[in-house]
Design an enzyme around this catalytic site. Structure first.
Site, PDB file in Angstrom:
ATOM      1  N   ASP A 115      15.579  44.898 -37.138  1.00 34.22           N
ATOM      2  CA  ASP A 115      15.634  45.498 -35.813  1.00 34.22           C
ATOM      3  C   ASP A 115      14.670  44.715 -34.920  1.00 34.22           C
ATOM      4  O   ASP A 115      13.738  44.081 -35.425  1.00 34.22           O
ATOM      5  CB  ASP A 115      15.217  46.967 -35.905  1.00 34.22           C
ATOM      6  CG  ASP A 115      15.130  47.626 -34.551  1.00 34.22           C
ATOM      7  OD1 ASP A 115      16.112  47.584 -33.799  1.00 34.22           O
ATOM      8  OD2 ASP A 115      14.034  48.140 -34.235  1.00 34.22           O
ATOM      9  N   ASP A 137      13.123  45.783 -31.452  1.00 36.47           N
ATOM     10  CA  ASP A 137      12.072  46.485 -30.708  1.00 36.47           C
ATOM     11  C   ASP A 137      11.310  47.449 -31.611  1.00 36.47           C
ATOM     12  O   ASP A 137      11.894  48.306 -32.284  1.00 36.47           O
ATOM     13  CB  ASP A 137      12.691  47.243 -29.528  1.00 36.47           C
ATOM     14  CG  ASP A 137      13.408  46.294 -28.575  1.00 36.47           C
ATOM     15  OD1 ASP A 137      12.914  45.171 -28.390  1.00 36.47           O
ATOM     16  OD2 ASP A 137      14.468  46.661 -28.043  1.00 36.47           O
TER      17      ASP A 137
END
Length: 511
Positions: free
Chosen positions: A345, A347
């Site tokens: 991922d 952020d």
């Protein structure tokens, strides 16, 4: 049986000669024609148009690999192929007339255990004189094992092995590495009857010295395959030990000479002079023997003798320098193991979360992110990012903003092999927005891997649910926004990004 031809290139004129020869064998149509020919342009930036011939009944598709080296270029090619077999040709070989039909015959009815078929390579040498040192070196390709000058692999085997190891950035050892991994996995490699000619290219004066950069790649081979890799790859012992001795003697002579000249006491001066003379004599004898061994079988022209004398003095220190560079560069390199791909991922996993950020200047890496990614790269693991970006659907940012932020992430954290982001909102019902598996499946497919070969590292439950839906391994690295219920549901958690990488590289599964 179907096959695709993949040709990595840096735009040399020899590409046109290769393609002309290949297409000439297909004039009038042929049941043995390839499904397509994929030319992979590995120049760092687009330059002059590639020297491609006119279309002649078989599609010639051009892809770009960004100047990352021949291993990455070949990976780009075979991952785009849709056939059972992929035949690799170097851009400076000339396939014999009828090569496609002979390739098809070589591949026909091979048992499933056979992963690859090597074509013969012919290196034409001058008939009116002895070959030069460079020509003899090129002629060695004719007897080399499993070189990709002409080598076909099953695409399924390439996918299972993870393809070529992109830590090999030069056209050296990446083919032997893949072959050793295929053999270690229980596959067989065979030789076919087809042939291609490999002309000897003109070589600059210092070509043999520059070739010593391969000593760094030899370190990577040792790290990955162990001390016996040379024998398994059909390689001789090499001359590194002699080069170390020659270089050491030369350095000792250089170090003792100023002492001999400046020593105030006669006994010290005499001892230093004796040391300088002895070390210099050892260096001279070893260098002369090396030069003689290179000159004796050659044409012995004035130009060749001068070239051999000068480069024979330069090669030992160059070889030692590149060996030391390889030891530093690959000090943490290990054999491939565990997941071939790790998808992150973005952020709050790789960079601090700034809601709907479209400004590259606001990108801030998470603690330890660069170290974690570099460790994966050292182990030959490919890296991707799968990121929900609903700000696009909401009109808060554009896809261009996302790409600019992603480019800044690469500037700070190093190259990312594949980017996937979902521009939709949760109400759009797409298949790519996490916790749906679409992005993970696409990223794995683009890297020639199965989702089951991937690990997914993220900071919220949606990342882990998407991994489970795709059949990948999920590891949660909680942050302040991770809910306790998400932590409780995760099969694997790690306190930090670096700890998550420990789990991946160690192959362990525990909370």
């Amino acid at each position: 049986m179907s096959y695709t031809v993949v040709v990595p290139t840096i735009g040399r004129e020899s590409l046109r000669v290769l393609l002309d020869a290949l297409l000439a064998s297909l004039n009038g149509g042929s049941a043995a024609a390839p499904h397509e020919i994929i030319v992979v342009d590995d120049r760092p930036r687009p330059g002059a148009p590639l020297p491609l011939p006119p279309a002649a009944g078989v599609e010639v598709r051009v892809l770009r690999s960004g100047g990352r080296g021949p291993a990455a270029a070949r990976n780009t090619g075979w991952r785009a192929a849709a056939t059972e077999w992929v035949a690799f040709l170097d851009d400076d070989v000339v396939p014999e007339p009828g090569w496609p039909a002979r390739l098809a015959a070589d591949l026909a009815d091979l048992p499933p255990r056979v992963a690859g078929s090597q074509g013969g390579v012919v290196v034409p040498l001058p008939a009116d004189r002895r070959p030069t040192d460079w020509e003899r070196g090129t002629a060695g390709l004719a007897g080399a094992d499993w070189i990709t000058a002409d080598m076909a692999y099953r695409r399924g085997v390439l996918a299972a092995l993870g393809g070529f190891d992109e830590r090999f950035r030069r056209a050296y050892r990446e083919d032997a590495d893949l072959a050793l991994r295929a053999l270690a996995a229980g596959h067989r490699l065979v030789r076919g009857a087809r042939q291609a000619t490999h002309p000897v290219r003109p070589a600059p004066f210092w070509a043999s010295v520059r070739a010593q950069a391969g000593n760094a790649d030899d370190v990577l081979m040792w790290r990955v395959h162990g001390r016996g890799w040379r024998a398994r790859a059909g390689e001789g012992r090499g001359l590194l030990r002699r080069h170390v001795l020659t270089t050491g003697a030369g350095l000792a002579a250089l170090a003792a000479t100023p002492v001999a000249l400046a020593a105030p006491r006669p006994d010290t001066r005499a001892a230093a002079t004796a040391a300088a003379v002895t070390a210099g004599a050892v260096w001279a004898v070893l260098t002369a023997r090396f030069a003689s061994a290179r000159i004796r079988p050659g044409p012995r022209t004035a130009g060749e003798v001068v070239r051999m004398a000068v480069t024979s003095a330069a090669i030992p220190p160059a070889a030692v320098r590149h060996r030391l560079r390889g030891l530093a560069l690959h000090r943490r390199a290990r054999a491939w193991g565990g997941p071939r791909v790790v998808l992150f991922d973005r952020d709050d996993t790789l960079i601090r979360d700034v809601p709907y950020n479209g400004d590259p200047a606001r990108v801030e890496p998470m603690p330890g992110a660069r170290r974690a990614l570099d460790r994966l790269r050292d182990h030959g693991v490919r890296i991707g990012v799968v990121s929900n970006q609903s700000g696009v659907a909401k009109g808060r940012i554009t896809t261009g903003d996302v790409r600019r932020v992603n480019a800044r992430v690469e500037e700070l954290l190093g190259r990312i092999d594949v980017w996937e982001f979902c521009p939709h909102d949760h109400a759009d019902g797409c298949e790519c927005r996490k916790p749906r598996p679409g992005m993970i499946q696409r990223a794995a497919r683009r890297l020639g891997a199965l989702p089951s070969d991937c690990a997914v590292i993220g900071d919220i439950g949606g990342d882990i649910e998407a991994a489970a839906a795709a059949g990948a391994r999920g590891i949660l690295v909680p942050t302040g926004r991770t809910r306790p219920v998400e932590i409780a549901r995760a099969a694997e958690t790690a306190p930090t990004l670096e700890a998550a990488v420990d789990l991946v590289l160690g192959g362990r599964r525990f909370r």
